[in-house]
Design an enzyme around this catalytic site. Structure first.
Site, PDB file in Angstrom:
ATOM      1  N   ASP A 191       0.872  -1.158   0.000  1.00 39.01           N
ATOM      2  CA  ASP A 191       0.000   0.000   0.000  1.00 39.01           C
ATOM      3  C   ASP A 191       0.927   1.231   0.000  1.00 39.01           C
ATOM      4  OD1 ASP A 191      -2.416   1.572   0.573  1.00 39.01           O
ATOM      5  OD2 ASP A 191      -1.577   1.767   2.585  1.00 39.01           O
ATOM      6  N   LEU A 192       0.407   2.388  -0.314  1.00 37.84           N
ATOM      7  CA  LEU A 192       1.272   3.579  -0.356  1.00 37.84           C
ATOM      8  C   LEU A 192       1.145   4.412   0.923  1.00 37.84           C
ATOM      9  CD1 LEU A 192       3.231   5.427  -1.991  1.00 37.84           C
ATOM     10  CD2 LEU A 192       1.189   6.575  -2.869  1.00 37.84           C
ATOM     11  N   ASP A 193       0.016   5.138   1.022  1.00 41.70           N
ATOM     12  CA  ASP A 193      -0.177   6.038   2.166  1.00 41.70           C
ATOM     13  C   ASP A 193      -0.194   5.244   3.467  1.00 41.70           C
ATOM     14  OD1 ASP A 193      -0.500   8.372   0.610  1.00 41.70           O
ATOM     15  OD2 ASP A 193      -2.589   7.873   0.220  1.00 41.70           O
ATOM     16  N   ARG A 253     -11.196   9.235  -2.708  1.00 41.82           N
ATOM     17  CA  ARG A 253     -11.411  10.655  -2.430  1.00 41.82           C
ATOM     18  C   ARG A 253     -12.899  10.960  -2.286  1.00 41.82           C
ATOM     19  NH1 ARG A 253      -8.633  14.081  -6.879  1.00 41.82           N
ATOM     20  NH2 ARG A 253      -6.933  12.664  -6.287  1.00 41.82           N
ATOM     21  N   LYS A 313     -11.277  -0.348  -1.828  1.00 39.02           N
ATOM     22  CA  LYS A 313     -11.107  -1.226  -0.672  1.00 39.02           C
ATOM     23  C   LYS A 313     -12.308  -1.011   0.249  1.00 39.02           C
ATOM     24  CE  LYS A 313      -6.125  -0.275  -1.015  1.00 39.02           C
ATOM     25  NZ  LYS A 313      -4.962   0.425  -0.444  1.00 39.02           N
ATOM     26  N   SER A 340      -2.563   0.917  -4.386  1.00 37.29           N
ATOM     27  CA  SER A 340      -3.009   2.091  -3.619  1.00 37.29           C
ATOM     28  C   SER A 340      -4.324   2.637  -4.147  1.00 37.29           C
ATOM     29  CB  SER A 340      -1.932   3.177  -3.723  1.00 37.29           C
ATOM     30  OG  SER A 340      -2.419   4.421  -3.271  1.00 37.29           O
ATOM     31  N   ALA A 341      -5.121   3.214  -3.259  1.00 38.64           N
ATOM     32  CA  ALA A 341      -6.375   3.848  -3.660  1.00 38.64           C
ATOM     33  C   ALA A 341      -6.137   5.251  -4.222  1.00 38.64           C
ATOM     34  CB  ALA A 341      -7.315   3.937  -2.458  1.00 38.64           C
ATOM     35  N   SER A 342      -4.934   5.760  -4.053  1.00 36.14           N
ATOM     36  CA  SER A 342      -4.685   7.168  -4.374  1.00 36.14           C
ATOM     37  C   SER A 342      -4.488   7.431  -5.862  1.00 36.14           C
ATOM     38  CB  SER A 342      -3.442   7.656  -3.625  1.00 36.14           C
ATOM     39  OG  SER A 342      -3.143   8.981  -4.012  1.00 36.14           O
ATOM     40  N   ASN A 361      -2.985  10.040  -6.692  1.00 37.99           N
ATOM     41  CA  ASN A 361      -1.718  10.772  -6.697  1.00 37.99           C
ATOM     42  C   ASN A 361      -0.512   9.841  -6.519  1.00 37.99           C
ATOM     43  OD1 ASN A 361      -2.829  13.542  -6.723  1.00 37.99           O
ATOM     44  ND2 ASN A 361      -3.708  12.935  -4.763  1.00 37.99           N
ATOM     45  N   GLU A 386      -0.432  -3.379   4.491  1.00 39.62           N
ATOM     46  CA  GLU A 386      -1.465  -2.346   4.618  1.00 39.62           C
ATOM     47  C   GLU A 386      -1.472  -1.687   5.992  1.00 39.62           C
ATOM     48  OE1 GLU A 386      -3.947  -0.586   3.669  1.00 39.62           O
ATOM     49  OE2 GLU A 386      -4.312  -1.216   1.608  1.00 39.62           O
ATOM     50  N   ASP A 387      -1.834  -0.412   6.039  1.00 36.11           N
ATOM     51  CA  ASP A 387      -2.016   0.282   7.325  1.00 36.11           C
ATOM     52  C   ASP A 387      -3.491   0.496   7.645  1.00 36.11           C
ATOM     53  OD1 ASP A 387      -2.330   2.228   5.222  1.00 36.11           O
ATOM     54  OD2 ASP A 387      -2.325   3.752   6.796  1.00 36.11           O
ATOM     55  N   LYS A 430      -8.949   6.080   5.922  1.00 33.35           N
ATOM     56  CA  LYS A 430      -7.727   5.412   5.445  1.00 33.35           C
ATOM     57  C   LYS A 430      -8.071   4.331   4.429  1.00 33.35           C
ATOM     58  CE  LYS A 430      -4.761   6.571   9.268  1.00 33.35           C
ATOM     59  NZ  LYS A 430      -4.072   6.105  10.473  1.00 33.35           N
ATOM     60  N   GLY A 431      -7.458   4.436   3.268  1.00 28.70           N
ATOM     61  CA  GLY A 431      -7.637   3.418   2.237  1.00 28.70           C
ATOM     62  C   GLY A 431      -8.852   3.609   1.334  1.00 28.70           C
ATOM     63  N   ILE A 432      -9.751   4.545   1.669  1.00 29.96           N
ATOM     64  CA  ILE A 432     -10.923   4.723   0.793  1.00 29.96           C
ATOM     65  C   ILE A 432     -10.704   5.884  -0.184  1.00 29.96           C
ATOM     66  CG2 ILE A 432     -12.483   3.661   2.479  1.00 29.96           C
ATOM     67  CD1 ILE A 432     -13.746   6.468   2.890  1.00 29.96           C
ATOM     68  N   THR A 484       1.828   9.975   4.296  1.00 33.31           N
ATOM     69  CA  THR A 484       1.009  11.047   3.724  1.00 33.31           C
ATOM     70  C   THR A 484      -0.362  11.139   4.392  1.00 33.31           C
ATOM     71  OG1 THR A 484       0.768   9.442   1.976  1.00 33.31           O
ATOM     72  CG2 THR A 484       1.961  11.440   1.423  1.00 33.31           C
TER      73      THR A 484
HETATM   74  P1  B16 Z   1      -6.247  10.550  -3.426  1.00 33.39           P
HETATM   75  P2  B16 Z   1      -3.626   4.189   0.064  1.00 33.39           P
HETATM   76  C1  B16 Z   1      -5.442   6.161   0.041  1.00 33.39           C
HETATM   77  O1  B16 Z   1      -4.173   5.672  -0.258  1.00 33.39           O
HETATM   78  C2  B16 Z   1      -5.462   6.916   1.362  1.00 33.39           C
HETATM   79  O2  B16 Z   1      -5.242   6.036   2.447  1.00 33.39           O
HETATM   80  C3  B16 Z   1      -6.799   7.561   1.545  1.00 33.39           C
HETATM   81  O3  B16 Z   1      -6.816   8.311   2.751  1.00 33.39           O
HETATM   82  C4  B16 Z   1      -7.087   8.477   0.350  1.00 33.39           C
HETATM   83  O4  B16 Z   1      -8.370   9.074   0.462  1.00 33.39           O
HETATM   84  C5  B16 Z   1      -7.037   7.648  -0.927  1.00 33.39           C
HETATM   85  O5  B16 Z   1      -5.763   7.055  -1.023  1.00 33.39           O
HETATM   86  C6  B16 Z   1      -7.314   8.479  -2.169  1.00 33.39           C
HETATM   87  O6  B16 Z   1      -6.278   9.389  -2.321  1.00 33.39           O
HETATM   88  O7  B16 Z   1      -7.182  11.629  -2.969  1.00 33.39           O
HETATM   89  O8  B16 Z   1      -4.795  10.951  -3.396  1.00 33.39           O
HETATM   90  O9  B16 Z   1      -6.665   9.939  -4.732  1.00 33.39           O
HETATM   91  O10 B16 Z   1      -3.529   4.096   1.559  1.00 33.39           O
HETATM   92  O11 B16 Z   1      -4.586   3.211  -0.563  1.00 33.39           O
HETATM   93  O12 B16 Z   1      -2.271   4.201  -0.598  1.00 33.39           O
HETATM   94 MG    MG Z   2      -2.795   3.174   3.381  1.00 31.36          MG
END
Ligand code: B16
Ligand code: MG
Length: 215
Positions: free
Chosen positions: A8-10, A48, A145, A114-116, A118, A169-170, A44-46, A16
């Site tokens: 996982d990233l964040d 935007r 997730k 990662s869900a992000s 970014n 995962e965190d 966390k993990g969901i 972050t």
């Molecule tokens: P973004 P992960 C997730 O990353 C974050 O935990 C979560 O807090 C955030 O809302 C989601 O990415 C979306 O991020 O706004 O940058 O697209 O933990 O799955 O790496």
């Molecule tokens: Mg995470």
């Protein structure tokens, strides 16, 4: 036998999560919605949009158009990107580089799950983008997730089975996603919260890859 590790990233590679919190907090303040670090655990993990909907559900916002929601999500993201402009290699969480190196030394493939949206930008800032065999992020997925889609796409890209892979995962929802897909998992953080992980660690620096023998 473990053939792949999906990071996982964040909250795993880089902290972050605190910047996501600050950006959501300032948006919630603007809207007059009470929002604390305790509620932030749920984000966390969901995605935007799911995060925004969760925050709106904490206030008594009766109705908001999709258009207005989009505007809020964009403004949160711009603020978040401002907060992470100085992100660099020093922000990589302890133990991460050692785990990546150990995977390479042992011929274990690595992916990002990662869900992000970014994620790629962040990996560039950390100078880690070239380390991953496969990168799956919020721009590649349609389900978030605890749906296992993000990890399934990563395993598919690597050519391995879920049962040959371990997810790090965190987030509780991330660990649920791993379980739902039949992946092994390591939870990074509070073992009482992350009680569904196969292995719990406070930090990746607390163990090396020999711990996978426990699986
Ligand atoms: P973004 P992960 C997730 O990353 C974050 O935990 C979560 O807090 C955030 O809302 C989601 O990415 C979306 O991020 O706004 O940058 O697209 O933990 O799955 O790496
Ligand atoms: Mg995470």
């Amino acid at each position: 036998k473990i053939k792949a590790v999906i990071f996982d990233l964040d909250g795993v590679i880089v902290d972050t999560a605190k910047y996501h919190y600050l950006a959501w907090k300032s948006l919630a303040d603007q809207l007059g919605i009470p929002f604390s670090e305790r509620e932030n655990e749920n984000l966390k993990g969901i995605s935007r949009m799911d995060s925004l909907n969760f925050i709106l559900s904490l206030g008594d916002v009766q109705y908001m158009s999709q258009d207005d929601k989009m505007k809020l999500a964009i403004s949160k993201n711009l603020h978040y990107l401002e907060l992470i402009t100085d992100l660099n290699r020093e922000d990589i969480l302890p133990g991460t580089l050692e785990w990546i190196q150990e995977c390479k030394d042992n011929n274990i493939k690595i992916a990002l799950g990662s869900a992000s949206k970014n994620a790629r930008r962040i990996l560039e800032s950390l100078d880690l983008i070239d380390q991953f065999d496969v990168i799956i992020d919020g721009t590649n997925t349609t389900k978030t997730k605890p749906d296992p889609q993000v990890f399934e796409l990563a395993a598919k890209g690597l050519g391995v089975k879920a049962s040959e892979s371990v997810v790090i995962e965190d987030a509780y929802k991330g660990l649920e996603a791993a379980k739902n897909g039949g992946f092994y998992s390591i939870g990074i953080g509070d073992p009482e919260i992350l009680n569904i992980a196969d292995i719990n660690l406070r930090s990746l620096s607390d163990a090396d890859m020999n711990i996978l023998e426990k699986l």
